[in-house]
Structures are given as C-alpha cells and as structure tokens.
Design an enzyme around this catalytic site. Sequence first.
Site, PDB file in Angstrom:
ATOM      1  N   GLY A  83     -12.268 -21.775 -18.849  1.00 20.46           N
ATOM      2  CA  GLY A  83     -11.993 -20.795 -19.888  1.00 20.46           C
ATOM      3  C   GLY A  83     -10.660 -20.094 -19.761  1.00 20.46           C
ATOM      4  N   SER A  84     -10.695 -18.775 -19.832  1.00 19.11           N
ATOM      5  CA  SER A  84      -9.501 -17.964 -20.074  1.00 19.11           C
ATOM      6  C   SER A  84      -8.439 -18.007 -18.985  1.00 19.11           C
ATOM      7  CB  SER A  84      -9.910 -16.509 -20.310  1.00 19.11           C
ATOM      8  OG  SER A  84     -10.605 -16.391 -21.527  1.00 19.11           O
ATOM      9  N   ILE A  85      -8.760 -18.527 -17.814  1.00 14.21           N
ATOM     10  CA  ILE A  85      -7.726 -18.695 -16.794  1.00 14.21           C
ATOM     11  C   ILE A  85      -6.600 -19.581 -17.333  1.00 14.21           C
ATOM     12  CG2 ILE A  85      -7.350 -20.038 -14.678  1.00 14.21           C
ATOM     13  CD1 ILE A  85      -9.548 -18.479 -13.366  1.00 14.21           C
ATOM     14  N   PHE A  86      -6.937 -20.487 -18.264  1.00 13.44           N
ATOM     15  CA  PHE A  86      -5.930 -21.387 -18.841  1.00 13.44           C
ATOM     16  C   PHE A  86      -4.931 -20.646 -19.721  1.00 13.44           C
ATOM     17  CE2 PHE A  86      -8.002 -24.876 -16.997  1.00 13.44           C
ATOM     18  CZ  PHE A  86      -7.261 -26.015 -17.209  1.00 13.44           C
ATOM     19  N   LYS A  87      -5.255 -19.429 -20.107  1.00 13.31           N
ATOM     20  CA  LYS A  87      -4.291 -18.639 -20.878  1.00 13.31           C
ATOM     21  C   LYS A  87      -3.010 -18.393 -20.079  1.00 13.31           C
ATOM     22  CE  LYS A  87      -7.930 -16.540 -23.634  1.00 13.31           C
ATOM     23  NZ  LYS A  87      -8.874 -15.440 -23.801  1.00 13.31           N
TER      24      LYS A  87
END
Length: 402
Positions: free
Chosen positions: A132-136
């Site tokens: 999820g948001s770690i890829f941001k």
Amino acid sequence: AKSVKKIGDPGLKLEEELLRLYPYGEEASHIVGFLGKTSNGLAGIERKYNDRLIKGEDVYLTIDSRVQFKLNKILNKGIEKYRYIGAVGIVLEVNTGEVMSAVSLPSFNPNPYSDKYNPTLNNISSAVYEMGSIFKSFTIAASLNEKIIDINTIIDATKPLEVNGRIIRDDHPENRHLSVEEVFVYSSNIGIAQIGLLLGKEKQSFYFSQLKLDTVLDTGIPEVQYPLIPSTKRDIELATKSYGHGIAVSPLNVISALATTINGGIYVEPLFVKDDKYYNRPKYKVFKNEVSEKMKKLYRSVVENEGGTAKKIRSEIYFIGGKTGTANKVVNGKYHNSKVISSFISFFPIDNPKYAVFILLDEPKISKNVLGRTAGMNAVPLTKEIIYEIAPILSETRLSMK
C-alpha cells in the site's frame, strides 16, 4: 564412549559423527538456515555457502546478534497485543546495504532432527506482500527527480478522482487542495494518483526497475520470491500503482528501495554475508541529492505533523522519520475487507540517516487496547519500542539530535 572402549571387544566399533548446533535457535533460523540428515545445507546461508562450510571455512554474517535478539523479542511479544499471525522485521544500514537484523515470524528451531520437522516460510525474502501507501514514497521521489512537482505543488483533493470509470477515494479525506507535502503526510490516494498520472507509465516503470522492485535480489539468502508487478495498460493501473495497489514485493526488496530515497539517492543492494562479491557490486545513482533532502523532510513531517499517520513514534530522544502503509490482504486471489497487511518504514537519525527499520504485520487485529488495524496503530508503536532498544546497542551518539 570411553567406557565402551575399555571393554576391549574388537567387535565393538565407534564411529564419530558431527553435530551441527545453532546457538541462536529460532532467533536467526531463516537467515542461518539448517542442515538435513546429511552434511548438505537445505536453506539459508547453510545452503548458499554449503561448499565452503563443508570445507571448514568460516562465513561471517552482517547480522548484529544483539539487535537480532531485541527485534525477535519485541515482535514475538507484540503478538499478544496486536494478535497478528505473522511478522517481518528488518534493520538495514542504509549506506552499505548491510542487514543488521532480519526476523520472520512464525520462526522455527533449526536444532531438532525429525521426519515431522517443518521449517516455516522465510517471509523476509521469499514471500511477497502488497504494502500500500509505502509506495507513495517512490511516486513522489520519482516525480521530484523528474521535476514534475515540488514539495509545495498544489494538488486538487477536494473530491474523489475518477479514472477509466473507477473511483479513487481517500480513507480520511481532507476534501480540499493539498500541497505535495500534505498529500504525503495525510497519505492521500487522490493526490498521489494525480501525481502518478503526471509521472506517466514509462517513468513509473523505469523507477521501479532502477529500485529493483521488479528483481529478485542476490543477498546471500537463496530463498527468494519474484515480485508481482502487473503491466500497466490503462491510466487506472498507473494511478493505483502510484500508491502500491496491485503490486506485491518482498520486504527485503522494499527496504533497500526505500533506503535509496534518503541516502543521497544511491541504490545499494542489501547483503547478509561479509563477502567481497557483495561489497564490490556496483552502486548507482537513482535520485538527485536535493530529492533525497526533500524526502527526509517529508518522512519527518509524517511523524511531526499532528495529522501524520506516524505520530505515535514521536520521540524526545531520537530524530525519526517514516511512512506507513496499510493494504487489504489478498486471500485466494481476492481482496479481503477484514484482513490487512500493515507496514512501516522508519529512518534514524532522519537528518543524516544511518539505519532503516522496516516492520510488516500480517493480519493485526483490533482489540480493547488497539483501536485500529492500520499501521499507525500497530507497526508504528512497535517500531518505536524497537528503536529505543536497538539505538543504544548501535552506539550512535549522533542518533540523539534534539
């Protein structure tokens, strides 16, 4: 044996056998590996370096046994409070790529020999997860590097975003225009999807490849799993990939890629063994120095901002930055709404990072004392406890920056 020899009967013959002992037991089982009933290694370093080990040669690991003990203890203790079914923890030296500690739960004891003996899966490198948001972090770092955006660029997050007939929403919508920094701090899917669309398919794929998110890593651990990054055919896939949806990679892949965003932009492949063949591998520049500086600021804002998802790691002692990620778990090929994977990457000291700590929890639960399943409620406080335990061991006086 001495007593039998004293009998003096020539029909009694004693044979000498070697016994392999693993003094750290479950603590380092997935790294060290184990032997079978013969002298051949079947997993881990035992398998990778079998030819050298059976010759009696020494193999030195990058693991700090003191840090390994602390990480293993805290993750095992956390099961009682957060009730996860599995966990991964990694501590990485961000400038050398040396893995200081790596734990996969459930673990196993490599000492007993039995036909019923079943080692557990090494989730550090041979399992892949949607995070999820770690890829941001990657989307913003790549877009900063391409000068598509800056930290203060304003993104319209006033309403959900429609892409190819699909609707992208925020879990906790701000319903207003956000700066790029706020997109990162509030972890806005709406905002990051628009940044991803600006970055484009080719550049997104290029940076994933540069960060080896699409590659099996050679680290000294032979158990690996190929990353799952589907092709990007439509804008909706480009948008959702910008926040990690539909992408599954190993924890080891993701921590080394994340370290690249703050160590001056240099990709350093991780390693478990002190071997020249690993130390002499080429390092290469992915992000400009100024991008790395901006990313440090963003990671710090996630901790310090009142609306940040990692505010539970605020410390009066250590200067920490990081980013959370929570994703619905894929079960039998479908997303399960009541099961999540939560993860958290942290760096310290964030102004001049030396270490990265990555924590992933498989199916953490809500309870009387835990009000949510998102990373901010479980992986973040666990990481704080870990850093407080390992920082003094690592003896870095410059970790205390306040």
